[in-house]
Design a protein around this motif. Structure first.
Motif, PDB file in Angstrom:
ATOM      1  N   SER A  29     -52.245 -49.739 -38.586  1.00  0.00           N
ATOM      2  CA  SER A  29     -51.471 -49.925 -39.807  1.00  0.00           C
ATOM      3  C   SER A  29     -50.152 -49.158 -39.807  1.00  0.00           C
ATOM      4  CB  SER A  29     -52.310 -49.487 -41.023  1.00  0.00           C
ATOM      5  OG  SER A  29     -52.644 -48.119 -40.922  1.00  0.00           O
ATOM      6  N   LEU A  30     -49.840 -48.436 -38.726  1.00  0.00           N
ATOM      7  CA  LEU A  30     -48.634 -47.617 -38.707  1.00  0.00           C
ATOM      8  C   LEU A  30     -47.525 -48.295 -37.892  1.00  0.00           C
ATOM      9  CD1 LEU A  30     -49.913 -43.941 -38.342  1.00  0.00           C
ATOM     10  CD2 LEU A  30     -49.184 -45.161 -40.389  1.00  0.00           C
ATOM     11  N   ASP A  58     -44.535 -52.010 -56.325  1.00  0.00           N
ATOM     12  CA  ASP A  58     -44.637 -52.822 -57.549  1.00  0.00           C
ATOM     13  C   ASP A  58     -45.273 -52.027 -58.687  1.00  0.00           C
ATOM     14  OD1 ASP A  58     -43.499 -54.913 -56.198  1.00  0.00           O
ATOM     15  OD2 ASP A  58     -45.397 -55.934 -55.773  1.00  0.00           O
ATOM     16  N   ARG A  59     -46.317 -51.264 -58.380  1.00  0.00           N
ATOM     17  CA  ARG A  59     -47.004 -50.501 -59.414  1.00  0.00           C
ATOM     18  C   ARG A  59     -46.088 -49.449 -60.037  1.00  0.00           C
ATOM     19  NH1 ARG A  59     -53.007 -48.719 -57.614  1.00  0.00           N
ATOM     20  NH2 ARG A  59     -52.740 -47.523 -59.541  1.00  0.00           N
ATOM     21  N   GLY A  71     -50.301 -48.438 -45.114  1.00  0.00           N
ATOM     22  CA  GLY A  71     -50.279 -49.860 -44.758  1.00  0.00           C
ATOM     23  C   GLY A  71     -49.090 -50.520 -45.406  1.00  0.00           C
ATOM     24  N   ASP A  72     -49.302 -51.706 -45.967  1.00  0.00           N
ATOM     25  CA  ASP A  72     -48.253 -52.434 -46.667  1.00  0.00           C
ATOM     26  C   ASP A  72     -47.894 -51.688 -47.957  1.00  0.00           C
ATOM     27  OD1 ASP A  72     -46.570 -54.183 -47.930  1.00  0.00           O
ATOM     28  OD2 ASP A  72     -47.978 -55.872 -47.969  1.00  0.00           O
ATOM     29  N   LEU A  91     -55.004 -42.368 -43.926  1.00  0.00           N
ATOM     30  CA  LEU A  91     -54.840 -43.736 -43.408  1.00  0.00           C
ATOM     31  C   LEU A  91     -55.846 -44.707 -44.039  1.00  0.00           C
ATOM     32  CD1 LEU A  91     -53.915 -43.550 -39.607  1.00  0.00           C
ATOM     33  CD2 LEU A  91     -52.585 -44.530 -41.476  1.00  0.00           C
ATOM     34  N   ASP A  92     -56.361 -44.356 -45.199  1.00  0.00           N
ATOM     35  CA  ASP A  92     -57.300 -45.201 -45.935  1.00  0.00           C
ATOM     36  C   ASP A  92     -56.538 -45.814 -47.111  1.00  0.00           C
ATOM     37  OD1 ASP A  92     -59.189 -46.194 -47.767  1.00  0.00           O
ATOM     38  OD2 ASP A  92     -60.715 -44.781 -47.088  1.00  0.00           O
ATOM     39  N   GLN A  93     -56.357 -47.138 -47.088  1.00  0.00           N
ATOM     40  CA  GLN A  93     -55.545 -47.777 -48.123  1.00  0.00           C
ATOM     41  C   GLN A  93     -56.216 -47.736 -49.492  1.00  0.00           C
ATOM     42  OE1 GLN A  93     -53.382 -51.399 -46.993  1.00  0.00           O
ATOM     43  NE2 GLN A  93     -54.002 -51.066 -44.875  1.00  0.00           N
TER      44      GLN A  93
END
Length: 346
Positions: A188-189, A133-134, A126-127, A100-102
Motif C-alpha cells: 500500500s506504500l 473527503d472526511r 493506503g488511498d 499500515l492498517d487502513q
C-alpha cells in the motif's frame, strides 16, 4: 468524579458565566472576583476542558499527525520538526500510528474529526481520498506527508523516491556491481514502489536486472529474516549488491550477514545501501551508505502548507512540494569511506 465548572462556581459563590469569563475573558471580570474564582480552581484542582472550550470558541490549537510506522526514526524526526514549527505558531501536535492498517487509520481519523482538530497531517497507509473527503467536509485542512500526488485539491510534501532509488542504483553500478537486489516491499506504500522504479530504470539502462525480495514489513526484524535468502544469493553469485527499502531493513540485513557460522564481508562480498539515513545507519558496525531524505525540512514544510491551506478556499489549487534526496556514502559500499570498510564475525 471529575470537578466541573459548576463546582467551581458554587465554591466561589459566583455564576457559571463568571467562571467562564475568568477562564476566557478575564478582562471582563473585576480583580477581586477573579481572585475568588482562581482560588476555587486551585482548591478543587479544576482542569478546564480545553477541547470543549475551543469548540465553543470555534477554534482549536491541536494539529493531528497520523503516521504508518511510529517505530521508524524517520517519522519521529519528521514529527519533531513539525512539532517545532507548529509550536512557533501556537499549535500542539498529537501523533497517532496506523501501523499500515487502513481500518486503524480510519479510527484515528474519526477520533480527530470528533475533536475538531485545527488541521491534519497524514502519512497515508493506503488511498488517502477518504481521509481528504472526511476532513474537507468538516473544513479541517489536510496535508499529505511523504506521499507524492498530483491531486490539485490537497497539498502535499514528499521526497522524490524515484530519484532516491536511482541514486542508490547508480552508485552501485558505478562501483562495478552487476547483480542488484532490492529488499523490502509494502503493497500500500507508493513510496516503496517509486524507489524500486527508480532503481529499475537505472539497471535497465545498464543492461542489468533488478531482483526484488518481498518482506512482510519494513522493520529491522524483516531485514534480519531476509538475511539467509540474501546470503544464499551472494554465495551462489546471484547478488553482489543490495538496496534496502529503508534503513531499518538495511540494519537488520547487516546484522544477519555479519553473523552466523559463515559470515560475509561488507562491502567485499556484498555492498549495502539503505534509505532514509536515520542516525542508526551511520552508527552501525559497518556504517551504512544511505539515501538521505530531508526529514527536518519535510516536517517544517508540512506545517507551513497546513497553515496556508487554512486560508484557501475550496476551489484553490494546492501546492505540491517534492524534495530532492541525496546519497550519503559510507563503508558499506566504499572501503575508503569513513569508518571500518568491512567487518566479519567468527
Amino acid at each position: 468524579m471529575a470537578v466541573s465548572v459548576k463546582d467551581v462556581a458554587a465554591l466561589a459563590h459566583v455564576s457559571v458565566g463568571t467562571v467562564s469569563n475568568v477562564l476566557n475573558r478575564p478582562d471582563t471580570v473585576s480583580p477581586a472576583m477573579a481572585d475568588r474564582v482562581k482560588q476555587a480552581i486551585r482548591e478543587l484542582r479544576y482542569v478546564p476542558n480545553d477541547a470543549a472550550r475551543q469548540l465553543r470558541m470555534g477554534q482549536s490549537t491541536v494539529v493531528a499527525f497520523i503516521v504508518h510506522d511510529a517505530g521508524n526514526p524517520f517519522f519521529t524526526d519528521v514529527l519533531s520538526s513539525a512539532e517545532t514549527a507548529a509550536h512557533e505558531h501556537g499549535y500542539t501536535v498529537l501523533m497517532a500510528n496506523s501501523g499500515l492498517d487502513q481500518e486503524r487509520e480510519a479510527a484515528h481519523l474519526g477520533q480527530f474529526e470528533r475533536q475538531r482538530v485545527a488541521g491534519m497531517l497524514i502519512v497515508p497507509a493506503g488511498d488517502p481520498s477518504l481521509a481528504i473527503d472526511r476532513m474537507r467536509a468538516r473544513d479541517i485542512p489536510v496535508v499529505l506527508v511523504d506521499r507524492v500526488t498530483d491531486d490539485p485539491s490537497v497539498a502535499s510534501v514528499a521526497s522524490d523516491d524515484r530519484l532516491g532509488g536511482a541514486l542508490a542504483a547508480e552508485h552501485l553500478v558505478a562501483l562495478g556491481r552487476r547483480r542488484l537486489v532490492f529488499v523490502g516491499s509494502a503493497r500500500s506504500l507508493v513510496a516503496i514502489d517509486h524507489r524500486v522504479q527508480g532503481a529499475r530504470e537505472v539497471t535497465r539502462r545498464a543492461g542489468l536486472d533488478l531482483i526484488q525480495l518481498e518482506t512482510p514489513s519494513l522493520t529491522l526484524e524483516s531485514g534480519v529474516s531476509s538475511g539467509a535468502r540474501v546470503a544464499a544469493m551472494v554465495r551462489s553469485g546471484d547478488c553482489d549488491a543490495v538496496i534496502a527499502a529503508n534503513d531499518l531493513i538495511a540494519i537488520g540485513l547487516e546484522k544477519a550477514l555479519l553473523s552466523g557460522p559463515r559470515p560475509l564481508s561488507i562491502p567485499e562480498d556484498v555492498a549495502l545501501v539503505g534509505y532514509d539515513d536515520i542516525s542508526f545507519a551511520a552508527a552501525s558496525v559497518v556504517p551504512i551508505t544511505s539515501v538521505r531524505q530531508p526529514r527536518a525540512e519535510m516536517g517544517r514544510i508540512a506545517v507551513d502548507l497546513l497553515l496556508r491551506e487554512a486560508a484557501l478556499d475550496g476551489g484553490a489549487v494546492r501546492e505540491h512540494v517534492v524534495l530532492a534526496p541525496t546519497l550519503v556514502v559510507r563503508a558499506s559500499t566504499d572501503p575508503n569511506a569513513p569508518g571500518p570498510s568491512s567487518v566479519t564475525s567468527a
